[in-house]
Design a protein around this motif. Structure first.
Motif, PDB file in Angstrom:
ATOM      1  N   ILE A   5       0.837  -1.203   0.000  1.00  0.00           N
ATOM      2  CA  ILE A   5       0.000   0.000   0.000  1.00  0.00           C
ATOM      3  C   ILE A   5       0.873   1.254   0.000  1.00  0.00           C
ATOM      4  O   ILE A   5       0.612   2.207  -0.738  1.00  0.00           O
ATOM      5  CB  ILE A   5      -0.975  -0.004   1.198  1.00  0.00           C
ATOM      6  N   ALA A   6       1.937   1.260   0.814  1.00  0.00           N
ATOM      7  CA  ALA A   6       2.824   2.425   0.876  1.00  0.00           C
ATOM      8  C   ALA A   6       3.487   2.682  -0.473  1.00  0.00           C
ATOM      9  O   ALA A   6       3.578   3.831  -0.924  1.00  0.00           O
ATOM     10  CB  ALA A   6       3.881   2.226   1.959  1.00  0.00           C
ATOM     11  N   VAL A   7       3.929   1.645  -1.148  1.00  0.00           N
ATOM     12  CA  VAL A   7       4.554   1.814  -2.467  1.00  0.00           C
ATOM     13  C   VAL A   7       3.537   2.345  -3.468  1.00  0.00           C
ATOM     14  O   VAL A   7       3.837   3.259  -4.251  1.00  0.00           O
ATOM     15  CB  VAL A   7       5.189   0.487  -2.944  1.00  0.00           C
ATOM     16  N   VAL A   8       2.329   1.816  -3.441  1.00  0.00           N
ATOM     17  CA  VAL A   8       1.280   2.301  -4.361  1.00  0.00           C
ATOM     18  C   VAL A   8       0.972   3.765  -4.087  1.00  0.00           C
ATOM     19  O   VAL A   8       0.839   4.572  -5.020  1.00  0.00           O
ATOM     20  CB  VAL A   8       0.005   1.422  -4.243  1.00  0.00           C
ATOM     21  N   VAL A   9       0.874   4.151  -2.820  1.00  0.00           N
ATOM     22  CA  VAL A   9       0.610   5.549  -2.459  1.00  0.00           C
ATOM     23  C   VAL A   9       1.725   6.452  -2.981  1.00  0.00           C
ATOM     24  O   VAL A   9       1.463   7.523  -3.544  1.00  0.00           O
ATOM     25  CB  VAL A   9       0.446   5.711  -0.924  1.00  0.00           C
ATOM     26  N   LEU A  10       2.969   6.040  -2.845  1.00  0.00           N
ATOM     27  CA  LEU A  10       4.090   6.860  -3.309  1.00  0.00           C
ATOM     28  C   LEU A  10       4.141   6.967  -4.832  1.00  0.00           C
ATOM     29  O   LEU A  10       4.464   8.023  -5.380  1.00  0.00           O
ATOM     30  CB  LEU A  10       5.405   6.329  -2.753  1.00  0.00           C
TER      31      LEU A  10
END
Length: 150
Positions: free
Chosen positions: A77-82
């Motif tokens: 999720i963090a990678v997708v958000v970034l």
């Protein structure tokens, strides 16, 4: 497992390239090319991310299995958000995209949604003001383009 670190390192290099490329799409400041422009800080962040990713690829930790539990999902999720942050920076503008990205990451780390997005909005405005007025580096306004002062 070394394979997992290498896969994550490759994904982070892709993120660094996308983030760095999006930074080069900022409009040139009025008055010609400057040594330090609006893309300088994002390009430095992209370089640090790429170097850190190379370290993961070249020197992976052999004892760490990939966290396919909740932690693994939160990392994805963090990678997708970034990645979305990098893609939306120009069209939405720095303040809105930063508020959304920081807010979402704070929320995923356990803050209540209201506190998370208020923190994101404050962070977006404070960093925008710091860059635009203290450092005299323009950041994209995107949807808030009507706020630009001539």
């Amino acid at each position: 497992m070394a394979f997992n670190d290498r896969v994550f390192g490759v994904l982070l290099i892709v993120l660094a390239v996308v983030y760095g490329w999006s930074a080069t799409q900022f409009p040139e400041p009025f008055g010609g090319a400057e040594a330090v422009g609006p893309e300088t800080f994002p390009l430095l962040l992209a370089a640090v991310l790429a170097l850190s990713s190379l370290y993961l690829i070249l020197r992976p930790d052999p004892d760490d299995p990939w966290p396919w539990s909740r932690t693994g999902l939160e990392l994805i999720i963090a990678v997708v958000v970034l990645v979305l942050y990098a893609l939306l920076l120009q069209p939405l503008g720095f303040i809105i995209s930063t508020a959304l990205a920081v807010g979402t990451l704070c929320w995923r780390m356990g803050a209540t949604p209201i506190k998370a997005y208020v923190t994101g909005a404050i962070a977006g405005v404070v960093v925008f003001v710091l860059f635009n007025f203290a450092l005299d580096l323009s950041l994209p306004l995107g949807l808030l383009d009507f706020l630009e002062v001539d």
